[in-house]
Design a protein around this motif. Structure first.
Motif, PDB file in Angstrom:
ATOM      1  N   PHE A 616       5.919 -13.019 -34.304  1.00 36.19           N
ATOM      2  CA  PHE A 616       6.114 -11.662 -33.792  1.00 36.19           C
ATOM      3  C   PHE A 616       4.772 -10.971 -33.579  1.00 36.19           C
ATOM      4  O   PHE A 616       4.594 -10.240 -32.599  1.00 36.19           O
ATOM      5  CB  PHE A 616       6.965 -10.851 -34.774  1.00 36.19           C
ATOM      6  CG  PHE A 616       7.120  -9.408 -34.385  1.00 36.19           C
ATOM      7  CD1 PHE A 616       8.055  -9.023 -33.437  1.00 36.19           C
ATOM      8  CD2 PHE A 616       6.304  -8.423 -34.952  1.00 36.19           C
ATOM      9  CE1 PHE A 616       8.187  -7.700 -33.066  1.00 36.19           C
ATOM     10  CE2 PHE A 616       6.427  -7.102 -34.585  1.00 36.19           C
ATOM     11  CZ  PHE A 616       7.376  -6.734 -33.637  1.00 36.19           C
ATOM     12  N   GLN A 617       3.821 -11.218 -34.481  1.00 36.32           N
ATOM     13  CA  GLN A 617       2.500 -10.595 -34.362  1.00 36.32           C
ATOM     14  C   GLN A 617       1.833 -10.994 -33.052  1.00 36.32           C
ATOM     15  O   GLN A 617       1.338 -10.145 -32.297  1.00 36.32           O
ATOM     16  CB  GLN A 617       1.623 -11.014 -35.552  1.00 36.32           C
ATOM     17  CG  GLN A 617       0.200 -10.507 -35.523  1.00 36.32           C
ATOM     18  CD  GLN A 617       0.082  -9.046 -35.905  1.00 36.32           C
ATOM     19  OE1 GLN A 617       0.962  -8.515 -36.570  1.00 36.32           O
ATOM     20  NE2 GLN A 617      -0.990  -8.396 -35.489  1.00 36.32           N
ATOM     21  N   VAL A 618       1.834 -12.284 -32.756  1.00 38.33           N
ATOM     22  CA  VAL A 618       1.189 -12.773 -31.537  1.00 38.33           C
ATOM     23  C   VAL A 618       1.909 -12.250 -30.300  1.00 38.33           C
ATOM     24  O   VAL A 618       1.276 -11.778 -29.337  1.00 38.33           O
ATOM     25  CB  VAL A 618       1.151 -14.318 -31.537  1.00 38.33           C
ATOM     26  CG1 VAL A 618       0.672 -14.841 -30.191  1.00 38.33           C
ATOM     27  CG2 VAL A 618       0.233 -14.825 -32.639  1.00 38.33           C
ATOM     28  N   TRP A 666      -4.160  -5.839 -33.026  1.00 36.69           N
ATOM     29  CA  TRP A 666      -3.848  -6.780 -34.110  1.00 36.69           C
ATOM     30  C   TRP A 666      -3.719  -6.045 -35.437  1.00 36.69           C
ATOM     31  O   TRP A 666      -2.736  -6.229 -36.173  1.00 36.69           O
ATOM     32  CB  TRP A 666      -4.952  -7.845 -34.207  1.00 36.69           C
ATOM     33  CG  TRP A 666      -4.689  -9.078 -33.416  1.00 36.69           C
ATOM     34  CD1 TRP A 666      -5.061  -9.334 -32.127  1.00 36.69           C
ATOM     35  CD2 TRP A 666      -3.997 -10.247 -33.856  1.00 36.69           C
ATOM     36  NE1 TRP A 666      -4.641 -10.577 -31.742  1.00 36.69           N
ATOM     37  CE2 TRP A 666      -3.994 -11.174 -32.776  1.00 36.69           C
ATOM     38  CE3 TRP A 666      -3.393 -10.614 -35.049  1.00 36.69           C
ATOM     39  CZ2 TRP A 666      -3.405 -12.427 -32.870  1.00 36.69           C
ATOM     40  CZ3 TRP A 666      -2.794 -11.883 -35.144  1.00 36.69           C
ATOM     41  CH2 TRP A 666      -2.801 -12.768 -34.064  1.00 36.69           C
ATOM     42  N   VAL A 667      -4.702  -5.223 -35.752  1.00 41.90           N
ATOM     43  CA  VAL A 667      -4.699  -4.520 -37.039  1.00 41.90           C
ATOM     44  C   VAL A 667      -3.544  -3.528 -37.107  1.00 41.90           C
ATOM     45  O   VAL A 667      -2.823  -3.456 -38.119  1.00 41.90           O
ATOM     46  CB  VAL A 667      -6.057  -3.809 -37.256  1.00 41.90           C
ATOM     47  CG1 VAL A 667      -6.000  -2.935 -38.496  1.00 41.90           C
ATOM     48  CG2 VAL A 667      -7.184  -4.836 -37.381  1.00 41.90           C
ATOM     49  N   ALA A 668      -3.328  -2.769 -36.033  1.00 34.98           N
ATOM     50  CA  ALA A 668      -2.259  -1.757 -36.045  1.00 34.98           C
ATOM     51  C   ALA A 668      -0.889  -2.402 -36.209  1.00 34.98           C
ATOM     52  O   ALA A 668      -0.069  -1.952 -37.029  1.00 34.98           O
ATOM     53  CB  ALA A 668      -2.323  -0.933 -34.759  1.00 34.98           C
ATOM     54  N   ILE A 669      -0.626  -3.450 -35.433  1.00 38.75           N
ATOM     55  CA  ILE A 669       0.678  -4.113 -35.524  1.00 38.75           C
ATOM     56  C   ILE A 669       0.844  -4.791 -36.875  1.00 38.75           C
ATOM     57  O   ILE A 669       1.942  -4.773 -37.470  1.00 38.75           O
ATOM     58  CB  ILE A 669       0.835  -5.121 -34.363  1.00 38.75           C
ATOM     59  CG1 ILE A 669       0.857  -4.374 -33.032  1.00 38.75           C
ATOM     60  CG2 ILE A 669       2.096  -5.956 -34.532  1.00 38.75           C
ATOM     61  CD1 ILE A 669       0.841  -5.282 -31.815  1.00 38.75           C
ATOM     62  N   ILE A 870      -7.333 -12.953 -36.097  1.00 39.80           N
ATOM     63  CA  ILE A 870      -7.944 -12.015 -35.142  1.00 39.80           C
ATOM     64  C   ILE A 870      -9.213 -12.613 -34.550  1.00 39.80           C
ATOM     65  O   ILE A 870      -9.436 -12.561 -33.333  1.00 39.80           O
ATOM     66  CB  ILE A 870      -8.253 -10.675 -35.837  1.00 39.80           C
ATOM     67  CG1 ILE A 870      -6.953  -9.984 -36.265  1.00 39.80           C
ATOM     68  CG2 ILE A 870      -9.052  -9.754 -34.917  1.00 39.80           C
ATOM     69  CD1 ILE A 870      -7.181  -8.728 -37.079  1.00 39.80           C
ATOM     70  N   LEU A 871     -10.045 -13.191 -35.407  1.00 41.47           N
ATOM     71  CA  LEU A 871     -11.309 -13.749 -34.928  1.00 41.47           C
ATOM     72  C   LEU A 871     -11.068 -14.972 -34.051  1.00 41.47           C
ATOM     73  O   LEU A 871     -11.762 -15.166 -33.038  1.00 41.47           O
ATOM     74  CB  LEU A 871     -12.206 -14.100 -36.112  1.00 41.47           C
ATOM     75  CG  LEU A 871     -12.741 -12.896 -36.897  1.00 41.47           C
ATOM     76  CD1 LEU A 871     -13.451 -13.356 -38.166  1.00 41.47           C
ATOM     77  CD2 LEU A 871     -13.691 -12.070 -36.038  1.00 41.47           C
ATOM     78  N   PHE A 872     -10.101 -15.797 -34.415  1.00 39.08           N
ATOM     79  CA  PHE A 872      -9.783 -16.962 -33.585  1.00 39.08           C
ATOM     80  C   PHE A 872      -9.308 -16.507 -32.211  1.00 39.08           C
ATOM     81  O   PHE A 872      -9.755 -17.024 -31.170  1.00 39.08           O
ATOM     82  CB  PHE A 872      -8.706 -17.808 -34.269  1.00 39.08           C
ATOM     83  CG  PHE A 872      -8.377 -19.087 -33.540  1.00 39.08           C
ATOM     84  CD1 PHE A 872      -9.051 -20.260 -33.836  1.00 39.08           C
ATOM     85  CD2 PHE A 872      -7.405 -19.118 -32.546  1.00 39.08           C
ATOM     86  CE1 PHE A 872      -8.765 -21.435 -33.159  1.00 39.08           C
ATOM     87  CE2 PHE A 872      -7.110 -20.281 -31.866  1.00 39.08           C
ATOM     88  CZ  PHE A 872      -7.788 -21.455 -32.176  1.00 39.08           C
ATOM     89  N   PHE A 873      -8.396 -15.539 -32.189  1.00 35.44           N
ATOM     90  CA  PHE A 873      -7.896 -14.983 -30.933  1.00 35.44           C
ATOM     91  C   PHE A 873      -9.049 -14.428 -30.099  1.00 35.44           C
ATOM     92  O   PHE A 873      -9.132 -14.660 -28.888  1.00 35.44           O
ATOM     93  CB  PHE A 873      -6.878 -13.877 -31.259  1.00 35.44           C
ATOM     94  CG  PHE A 873      -6.290 -13.205 -30.058  1.00 35.44           C
ATOM     95  CD1 PHE A 873      -5.112 -13.664 -29.494  1.00 35.44           C
ATOM     96  CD2 PHE A 873      -6.899 -12.093 -29.486  1.00 35.44           C
ATOM     97  CE1 PHE A 873      -4.551 -13.037 -28.381  1.00 35.44           C
ATOM     98  CE2 PHE A 873      -6.358 -11.469 -28.377  1.00 35.44           C
ATOM     99  CZ  PHE A 873      -5.178 -11.950 -27.828  1.00 35.44           C
ATOM    100  N   SER A 874      -9.957 -13.707 -30.736  1.00 36.85           N
ATOM    101  CA  SER A 874     -11.051 -13.056 -30.018  1.00 36.85           C
ATOM    102  C   SER A 874     -12.050 -14.063 -29.475  1.00 36.85           C
ATOM    103  O   SER A 874     -12.543 -13.919 -28.349  1.00 36.85           O
ATOM    104  CB  SER A 874     -11.758 -12.059 -30.940  1.00 36.85           C
ATOM    105  OG  SER A 874     -10.853 -11.079 -31.408  1.00 36.85           O
ATOM    106  N   VAL A 875     -12.338 -15.097 -30.251  1.00 34.92           N
ATOM    107  CA  VAL A 875     -13.300 -16.104 -29.792  1.00 34.92           C
ATOM    108  C   VAL A 875     -12.748 -16.840 -28.575  1.00 34.92           C
ATOM    109  O   VAL A 875     -13.458 -17.056 -27.575  1.00 34.92           O
ATOM    110  CB  VAL A 875     -13.621 -17.093 -30.934  1.00 34.92           C
ATOM    111  CG1 VAL A 875     -14.350 -18.318 -30.396  1.00 34.92           C
ATOM    112  CG2 VAL A 875     -14.476 -16.415 -31.993  1.00 34.92           C
ATOM    113  N   VAL A 876     -11.464 -17.213 -28.620  1.00 35.88           N
ATOM    114  CA  VAL A 876     -10.859 -17.886 -27.469  1.00 35.88           C
ATOM    115  C   VAL A 876     -10.845 -16.959 -26.257  1.00 35.88           C
ATOM    116  O   VAL A 876     -11.150 -17.366 -25.131  1.00 35.88           O
ATOM    117  CB  VAL A 876      -9.431 -18.351 -27.807  1.00 35.88           C
ATOM    118  CG1 VAL A 876      -8.755 -18.931 -26.570  1.00 35.88           C
ATOM    119  CG2 VAL A 876      -9.458 -19.386 -28.915  1.00 35.88           C
ATOM    120  N   ASP A 877     -10.515 -15.679 -26.492  1.00 37.72           N
ATOM    121  CA  ASP A 877     -10.465 -14.727 -25.380  1.00 37.72           C
ATOM    122  C   ASP A 877     -11.840 -14.500 -24.770  1.00 37.72           C
ATOM    123  O   ASP A 877     -11.990 -14.463 -23.549  1.00 37.72           O
ATOM    124  CB  ASP A 877      -9.882 -13.396 -25.860  1.00 37.72           C
ATOM    125  CG  ASP A 877      -9.967 -12.319 -24.792  1.00 37.72           C
ATOM    126  OD1 ASP A 877      -9.369 -12.502 -23.725  1.00 37.72           O
ATOM    127  OD2 ASP A 877     -10.669 -11.321 -25.013  1.00 37.72           O
TER     128      ASP A 877
END
Length: 921
Positions: A616-618, A666-669, A870-877
């Motif tokens: 759900f987060q993603v 990410w943090v808010a959700i 969050i960091l994994f998502f951001s690095v890929v993005d």
């Protein structure tokens, strides 16, 4: 190619245009054809290659009388060059006009005879002090070619002489244009176009300047700002642009009104024109997207490949521009601000001087062009050029004044980089061109603040890691600082330093997101892509260090010692045959193992549950970014709108804003999920952690686990009813009695409810545990019950029973030499996550107000897991510029690591508790 004409010697008999042409041969005595092609005529002085009559120089061809009657024989009438008329043939040879005034002034005739000098159609007296003879060469430094230009050969000397002698405005403009075509390059020993311009500029100081600008002489174009060291920084930073800009509000002043004065190569003024409409943008696009380049605050980038053949077709004649920025003065009048040019191809004494970021060494100029297909023509101006020069990279830079709160900027700067193209096959050759408008501000203060925050928080991280290491040493029961201690400190520090980088990067991203997008009067501008490198490095460091911490956490959780203490006692006795003796004896009734298997399965299931739903987060993050449109907040423009039209220009992405938007979501959700699960779901639906503790008590099984050598957790699951291996009726009766407070409480201590504890055990207790455990793990659980050796199985069973008996007797205070006490943790101990008292003689059970045993599960490490996601998502993005790909890969890595944690955790559980892995489902 769309019509027909008659061949030489033929006249047109009829013509309806296009291909409908009838031709008729002229008679031999009238072999010539009139200029209009309809009649034959006698030509006394010969024919041209097209079959028309021709006349010598300075004579006019006459084919009709004054009343239009066609003559039988063409006439060649000479122009009268005497003093009374001073007439000469015009360029087309069709009429007599007054000859050029320099001829009259110098020779009192229409001839320029020696010793006078004829150049460029003008006549100059050799007795006057003329500028030195010009060098009609153009240097193409990128190709290493210097060629003699046909245009320069024809016009350079005459333009210089006319500009010098007569202050002829057009000639001076033409000379300046030739200097610009030579890249404004200067040499102390050369008399090329720029050398002649400088010679005239220096020699005409007496004629005055334009608009009090010392670099703009009367009658001369403004080409240079001067070559004094440090002058460029004064021009660009000394004076502020005299107007302010806003993003929002009623006083919207968000358009940059650039206008340009344009000239042709011959020095003729063409017109004033606005840059809107794509004047400087060589790449084709819609009008709306082209005009978006001049919306203040919108970073604009455009690039494409253009074929050389199209360039030659569209830019056969170069156009030169003097760029200005228009603004309204205090009295309502319109004013112009000259925009300086930084030409990266400019050379001074054959050295490039405009390279690098030190503006004190720059030599600023004014005039520029987009394409020069003229100076590269060597012999004939009617032929194609050998080399063309293209403005392949154009950047307009807008810099914000430091500490401004009212949207004040420094004068804009246009930076040009030209590419020299050697023409070989125009149809196959192409050139990459780009146009950009960038906005920047001095980021040194922000960098200093970031460095200070990094230094302070990094220092605190060192202290926190030292405390963690000290606590770890206490929990391992060792006081020796060895290599393992240093390694453990580095692992702790990696995790804490990752948190520091994460806090700084998230804070930076949200700061720029809020303050840039929400500002009315412009006070901050986004960092340029080149200024984002440190930020991207911080994210990479945070991810690398957090990945190291995550792997350390994973390994630690997969190596815990765990044992299920079964408090159930046999009920009665049974008759049992003794193997090999043939004798039947009575023995204690066996205790069912199914309760232990059941608890082991439940423990196995809660190993990877989290405080949030990862899927759900993603999906929620991706929904808000791509569907709702939060991703549009990451564009480098001033708009804070979530919805954008497909027809409007899309500014390039800001990596800082992309990280800020995605991390904030990410943090808010995640916070909303944690609140929902803690306040609603776990209270009214199910709380698996609390249910596990209840299940242990109902099953009459305690959990004894050690995460460190001398530290761990204890879940007291001893049933208050004495036994749990019973039927449904008795089980319901027991639960009813407990609900009505008709039995004792579940706590370890009498009249308490405390069932979970943090335990700090003594070295003696640990040694005794290891001694039994060594026997237990000598055979790591039966891989196959039926195929295992009877002796090995019996040995493991005895070890299991011995461990169960030892731990249950330890909990019951049977071993006085290995006893324990129960106490509360000090507040400081809870904050620091360490224990001050060392369990030397007695172990210590600390009352646990929550469920701290979740520290060995995913559930108790949600912060680490969330930051890693969050960091994994951001690095890929940041690497792919795709939120969708980042979401997919993030979910995949979550599932992969969850599978690894489940699989290896299950093996560790089977190994440490003797629960056959086949029963873990």
């Amino acid at each position: 190619g769309g019509s027909c004409v008659c061949e030489p010697g033929y006249r047109m008999a009829s013509s309806n245009g296009g291909f409908s042409v009838a031709c008729e041969k002229c008679p031999e005595n009238m072999s010539g054809v009139t200029q209009d092609g309809w009649n034959c005529i006698t030509c006394p002085k010969g024919l041209t290659s097209e079959g028309n009559c021709k006349c010598p120089n300075n004579e006019i061809l006459v084919e009709r009388s004054i009343d239009g009657i066609l003559l039988n024989e063409a006439l060649c009438i000479p122009c009268n060059g005497s003093e009374q008329s001073f007439s000469a043939s015009d360029a087309s040879g069709s009429r007599c006009v007054r000859c050029e005034k320099t001829f009259i002034q110098v020779s009192k005739s229409c001839d320029c005879n020696s010793p006078n000098i004829l150049t460029g159609g003008l006549c100059f007296s050799a007795l006057e002090g003329l500028p030195p003879k010009g060098v009609a060469s153009v240097r193409f430094a990128q190709l290493g070619i210097t060629l003699t230009s046909a245009w320069f050969l024809k016009n350079l000397q005459s333009s210089a002489f006319a500009c010098w002698l007569y202050s002829n405005l057009t000639a001076c403009q033409a000379l300046g244009n030739m200097c610009v075509m030579n890249m404004n390059s200067l040499s102390s020993s050369s008399t090329d176009a720029c050398g002649l311009f400088q010679y005239i500029f220096v020699s005409t100081a007496r004629v005055g300047v334009v608009h009090s600008i010392p670099y703009w002489r009367n009658n001369l174009p403004w080409l240079y700002y001067g070559d004094q060291p440090g002058l460029a920084s004064q021009v660009l930073e000394k004076n502020h642009f005299p107007t302010t800009f806003t993003f929002k509000g009623t006083d919207k002043d968000v358009k940059l009104k650039f206008i340009a004065a344009s000239f042709d190569a011959a020095g003729n003024f063409l017109k004033w024109q606005s840059l809107e409409g794509g004047i400087l943008q060589l790449c084709p696009d819609t009008q709306t997207k082209l005009d978006a380049a001049y919306v203040f605050g919108t970073t604009y980038q455009q690039s494409c490949k253009i074929s050389v053949s199209k360039i030659l077709l569209d830019f056969a004649n170069p156009v030169f521009y003097d760029l200005f920025l228009e603004y309204n003065g205090g009295n309502g009048q319109q004013h112009l601000w000259a925009v300086p040019v930084l030409n990266l191809n400019l050379q001074y004494n054959e050295k490039f001087v405009n390279q690098g970021s030190n503006m004190n060494n720059w030599l600023l100029t004014r005039r520029f062009f987009l394409v020069d297909a003229l100076s590269g023509k060597e012999n004939d101006l009617g032929k194609s050029p050998r080399i063309i020069r293209i403005a392949s990279k154009i950047t307009i830079s807008i810099r914000l004044v430091s500490q401004t709160q009212r949207g004040t900027i420094y004068p804009p700067l246009i930076t040009l980089e030209y590419t020299d193209v050697l023409i070989q096959n125009p149809e196959t050759q192409s050139v990459m061109v780009s146009f950009a408008v960038s906005y920047e501000m001095n980021q040194s203060e922000a960098q200093i603040q970031t460095d200070i925050a990094l230094g302070v928080l990094g220092g605190l991280a060192v202290l926190w890691s030292l405390l963690k290491t000290a606590g770890w040493k206490r929990r391992t029961g060792s006081s020796i600082i060895d290599l393992q201690t240093v390694f453990k400190f580095l692992l702790f520090y990696a995790g804490d330093l990752a948190n520091v980088f994460f806090i700084i990067t998230v804070g930076t991203g949200i700061y720029w997101l809020v303050f840039f997008k929400a500002q009315q009067f412009v006070s901050v501008l986004l960092p340029l892509p080149s200024q984002e490198e440190d930020f991207v490095t911080y994210i990479a460091c945070a991810f690398s260090l957090k990945a190291l911490q995550f792997l350390h956490l994973l390994v630690s959780q997969l190596a815990i010692d765990i044992f299920f203490i079964d408090w159930e006692r046999p009920k009665g006795k049974v008759l049992k045959a003794v193997e090999g003796e043939g004798v039947i004896k009575s023995a204690a009734a066996p205790v069912s193992i199914w309760r232990t298997y059941f608890i082991a399965n439940e423990w196995n299931e809660i190993q990877t549950i989290r405080k949030i739903n990862p899927l759900f987060q993603v999906l929620a993050v991706l929904f808000f970014l791509e569907v709702v449109g939060f991703s549009n907040l990451a564009l480098m423009d001033a708009s804070s709108s979530l919805a954008r039209s497909s027809e409007s220009y899309a500014a390039p992405w800001s990596r800082i804003l992309r990280f800020g938007v995605s991390a904030a979501l990410w943090v808010a959700i995640a916070i909303l999920q944690v609140i929902f699960f803690a306040v609603i779901y776990e209270r009214f639906v199910e709380d698996k952690i609390s249910q596990f503790v209840d299940l242990c008590c109902v099953s009459n099984i305690s959990v004894f686990l050690l995460s460190h050598n001398c530290f761990g957790h204890y879940i007291h699951g001893r049933s208050v009813h004495g036994h749990a291996d019973t039927n449904m009726e008795e089980m319901n009766m027991n639960l009813k009695r407990e609900a009505e407070n008709l039995c004792s409480q579940r706590g370890l201590l009498p009249n308490t409810d405390g069932q979970t504890f943090q335990i700090s055990i003594s070295r003696k207790m640990r040694l005794h545990y290891d001694w039994i455990h060594e026997t237990l793990t000598r055979k790591r659980g039966p891989a196959r019950l039926l195929g295992s050796s009877a002796n090995t199985f019996e040995q493991s069973t005895r070890a299991y029973n011995a461990m169960n008996k030892f731990l249950s007797s330890f909990i019951d205070h049977v071993h006085k030499e290995m006893d324990y006490i129960v106490k509360d943790k000090l507040l400081l101990e809870q904050i620091l996550g360490m224990e001050f008292m060392e369990p030397i003689e007695k172990s210590i059970f600390y009352n646990d107000k929550g469920h701290s045993f979740s520290d060995v599960l995913y559930y108790g490490n949600e912060t680490t897991l969330l930051i890693f996601d969050i960091l994994f998502f951001s690095v890929v993005d940041l690497a792919s510029q795709s939120f969708v790909l980042a979401a997919i890969l993030t979910y995949l890595q979550q599932e992969i690591f969850r599978f690894i944690r489940n699989t290896l955790g299950q093996k560790n559980l089977a190994s440490k508790t003797l629960v056959d892995q086949r029963f873990l489902i």
